[in-house]
Write a protein that holds these residues in place. Structure first.
Motif, PDB file in Angstrom:
ATOM      1  N   ARG A 209      57.459   7.796  10.924  1.00  0.00           N
ATOM      2  CA  ARG A 209      57.064   6.396  11.017  1.00  0.00           C
ATOM      3  C   ARG A 209      56.524   6.137  12.417  1.00  0.00           C
ATOM      4  O   ARG A 209      57.044   6.663  13.411  1.00  0.00           O
ATOM      5  N   TRP A 210      55.463   5.312  12.482  1.00  0.00           N
ATOM      6  CA  TRP A 210      54.755   5.043  13.734  1.00  0.00           C
ATOM      7  C   TRP A 210      54.669   3.539  13.992  1.00  0.00           C
ATOM      8  O   TRP A 210      54.600   2.749  13.061  1.00  0.00           O
ATOM      9  N   GLN A 211      54.637   3.181  15.262  1.00  0.00           N
ATOM     10  CA  GLN A 211      54.365   1.810  15.664  1.00  0.00           C
ATOM     11  C   GLN A 211      52.889   1.672  16.024  1.00  0.00           C
ATOM     12  O   GLN A 211      52.316   2.548  16.680  1.00  0.00           O
ATOM     13  N   ILE A 212      52.273   0.598  15.572  1.00  0.00           N
ATOM     14  CA  ILE A 212      50.935   0.228  16.029  1.00  0.00           C
ATOM     15  C   ILE A 212      51.128  -0.695  17.225  1.00  0.00           C
ATOM     16  O   ILE A 212      51.755  -1.754  17.109  1.00  0.00           O
ATOM     17  N   CYS A 213      50.628  -0.281  18.378  1.00  0.00           N
ATOM     18  CA  CYS A 213      50.881  -1.021  19.614  1.00  0.00           C
ATOM     19  C   CYS A 213      49.584  -1.579  20.198  1.00  0.00           C
ATOM     20  O   CYS A 213      48.551  -0.906  20.182  1.00  0.00           O
ATOM     21  N   ALA A 214      49.641  -2.790  20.705  1.00  0.00           N
ATOM     22  CA  ALA A 214      48.537  -3.415  21.441  1.00  0.00           C
ATOM     23  C   ALA A 214      48.978  -3.588  22.880  1.00  0.00           C
ATOM     24  O   ALA A 214      49.955  -4.307  23.158  1.00  0.00           O
ATOM     25  N   ASN A 215      48.293  -2.879  23.793  1.00  0.00           N
ATOM     26  CA  ASN A 215      48.675  -2.885  25.211  1.00  0.00           C
ATOM     27  C   ASN A 215      50.153  -2.519  25.385  1.00  0.00           C
ATOM     28  O   ASN A 215      50.873  -3.119  26.193  1.00  0.00           O
ATOM     29  N   GLY A 216      50.603  -1.541  24.587  1.00  0.00           N
ATOM     30  CA  GLY A 216      51.966  -1.053  24.708  1.00  0.00           C
ATOM     31  C   GLY A 216      53.004  -1.847  23.945  1.00  0.00           C
ATOM     32  O   GLY A 216      54.167  -1.436  23.883  1.00  0.00           O
ATOM     33  N   ARG A 217      52.634  -2.984  23.338  1.00  0.00           N
ATOM     34  CA  ARG A 217      53.591  -3.833  22.626  1.00  0.00           C
ATOM     35  C   ARG A 217      53.459  -3.636  21.124  1.00  0.00           C
ATOM     36  O   ARG A 217      52.353  -3.744  20.582  1.00  0.00           O
TER      37      ARG A 217
ATOM     38  N   ARG B  96      42.248  -8.628  13.628  1.00  0.00           N
ATOM     39  CA  ARG B  96      41.689  -8.085  14.881  1.00  0.00           C
ATOM     40  C   ARG B  96      41.450  -6.574  14.795  1.00  0.00           C
ATOM     41  O   ARG B  96      41.271  -5.916  15.823  1.00  0.00           O
ATOM     42  N   GLY B  97      41.469  -6.014  13.611  1.00  0.00           N
ATOM     43  CA  GLY B  97      41.179  -4.595  13.448  1.00  0.00           C
ATOM     44  C   GLY B  97      42.347  -3.673  13.674  1.00  0.00           C
ATOM     45  O   GLY B  97      42.172  -2.450  13.702  1.00  0.00           O
ATOM     46  N   ARG B  98      43.549  -4.226  13.806  1.00  0.00           N
ATOM     47  CA  ARG B  98      44.700  -3.373  14.085  1.00  0.00           C
ATOM     48  C   ARG B  98      45.095  -2.535  12.862  1.00  0.00           C
ATOM     49  O   ARG B  98      45.533  -1.396  13.003  1.00  0.00           O
ATOM     50  N   GLY B  99      44.956  -3.110  11.674  1.00  0.00           N
ATOM     51  CA  GLY B  99      45.222  -2.333  10.476  1.00  0.00           C
ATOM     52  C   GLY B  99      44.225  -1.203  10.310  1.00  0.00           C
ATOM     53  O   GLY B  99      44.592  -0.083   9.919  1.00  0.00           O
ATOM     54  N   THR B 100      42.953  -1.482  10.622  1.00  0.00           N
ATOM     55  CA  THR B 100      41.922  -0.453  10.548  1.00  0.00           C
ATOM     56  C   THR B 100      42.228   0.681  11.513  1.00  0.00           C
ATOM     57  O   THR B 100      42.155   1.868  11.155  1.00  0.00           O
ATOM     58  N   PHE B 101      42.575   0.313  12.745  1.00  0.00           N
ATOM     59  CA  PHE B 101      42.916   1.342  13.731  1.00  0.00           C
ATOM     60  C   PHE B 101      44.100   2.172  13.249  1.00  0.00           C
ATOM     61  O   PHE B 101      44.089   3.406  13.333  1.00  0.00           O
ATOM     62  N   GLY B 102      45.142   1.499  12.745  1.00  0.00           N
ATOM     63  CA  GLY B 102      46.333   2.211  12.300  1.00  0.00           C
ATOM     64  C   GLY B 102      46.016   3.210  11.199  1.00  0.00           C
ATOM     65  O   GLY B 102      46.485   4.354  11.226  1.00  0.00           O
ATOM     66  N   ALA B 103      45.204   2.784  10.215  1.00  0.00           N
ATOM     67  CA  ALA B 103      44.859   3.673   9.108  1.00  0.00           C
ATOM     68  C   ALA B 103      44.048   4.873   9.590  1.00  0.00           C
ATOM     69  O   ALA B 103      44.301   6.012   9.183  1.00  0.00           O
TER      70      ALA B 103
ATOM     71  N   THR C 274      47.093   1.496  20.187  1.00  0.00           N
ATOM     72  CA  THR C 274      47.519   2.891  20.109  1.00  0.00           C
ATOM     73  C   THR C 274      48.545   3.046  18.993  1.00  0.00           C
ATOM     74  O   THR C 274      49.109   2.081  18.480  1.00  0.00           O
ATOM     75  N   LEU C 275      48.793   4.313  18.640  1.00  0.00           N
ATOM     76  CA  LEU C 275      49.814   4.661  17.656  1.00  0.00           C
ATOM     77  C   LEU C 275      50.911   5.418  18.398  1.00  0.00           C
ATOM     78  O   LEU C 275      50.635   6.393  19.104  1.00  0.00           O
TER      79      LEU C 275
END
Length: 280
Positions: A22-30, A61-68, A4-5
């Protein structure tokens, strides 16, 4: 795993009249990464910018893709018609991600550390563009800028809106705008060989010193191919050093291979690349 963002801080206005957050990219809330979204008014349009994108944990793991992609949705919601991503030259994975997501390279930022003022070639001299000569120079500068923007992939409406907005913002007092150097290069004939627009302080570098910026270098069509572009760049270096400025940067559109070769031969090196695409 859910990505999530999440806002890292409050949304704030920018000096240019836009907004940024500014946003945080979070995985399972972290938090595992971050990015920033910004809007930039371009005449009647809003452009978006994605910057400061980083993934600190779980790369690949695709986190950069999700963030963009999530950042694009934020910018759509803010009314942006286009988005740019400013990517450091060393960030090869980020450039690959931009290409995968449909971004195309529009321009490059290049910079050089200045030490010794170079001599101009024999037979050429510089003259100030005064209030009387400013309107004619400005019209030529706008047309050249629009041409470059169209070549970089913008629509005509986007290019004209950006050109008008940028020139109003950067030259609010015309030829007398503080911190601006406007010069024409002259030879033996009556007509100018070309023109230079130099901003002596676009921002401060991390060490506190100013960064100057070449806004426009334009050689008159009848005099192209004779080395006058190099002379104008040498003039820019001389003007910087005369003002006590030792760092000079510039933008060059990625399709302008002639200019890129010139800047490279003068010792400029790529610092960032700007990728962009239309938001639908």
């Amino acid at each position: 795993m859910t990505t999530t963002l999440r806002p890292e801080g409050p949304e704030t206005p920018t000096a240019a009249g836009g907004r940024t957050r500014r946003w945080q990219i979070c995985a399972n809330g972290r938090p595992v990464g971050a990015l920033r979204t910004t809007t930039v008014p371009r005449g009647p349009q809003l452009w978006g910018e994605i910057s400061e994108l980083e993934v600190r944990e779980g790369r690949g793991r695709g986190r950069g893709t999700f963030g963009a992609l999530a950042a694009e949705e934020v910018l759509r919601g803010w009314g942006c018609s286009r988005v740019d991503a400013d990517i450091p030259e060393a960030a090869q994975p980020a450039r690959g991600l931009a290409a995968t997501l449909g971004y195309t390279e529009r321009m490059r930022n290049m910079a050089k550390r200045l030490t010794t003022a170079p001599e101009l070639p024999p037979g050429v001299s510089a003259r100030r563009i005064d209030a009387e000569g400013f309107p004619g120079w400005l019209e030529q500068a706008k047309q050249g800028y629009i041409h470059d923007l169209l070549s970089s992939g913008l629509s005509e409406q986007q290019a004209r809106a950006k050109s008008d907005a940028d020139h109003v913002h950067l030259l609010p007092q015309g030829a007398d705008t503080p911190g601006v150097v406007l010069r024409r290069l002259h030879g033996a004939g009556p007509d100018p060989l070309g023109a230079l627009w130099l901003a002596l302080r676009v921002r401060d570098l991390p060490g506190g010193g100013p960064l100057a910026w070449v806004m426009v270098v334009e050689v008159a069509e009848a005099h192209r191919g004779r080395g006058h572009g190099r002379s104008l760049m040498l003039l820019a270096e001389r003007e910087c050093l005369a003002a006590g400025v030792h760092d000079l940067g510039l933008n060059v559109f990625s399709g302008n291979e002639v200019a890129i070769r010139l800047y490279d031969s003068l010792g400029f090196r790529i610092t960032n690349r700007v990728y962009g695409k239309t938001l639908i």
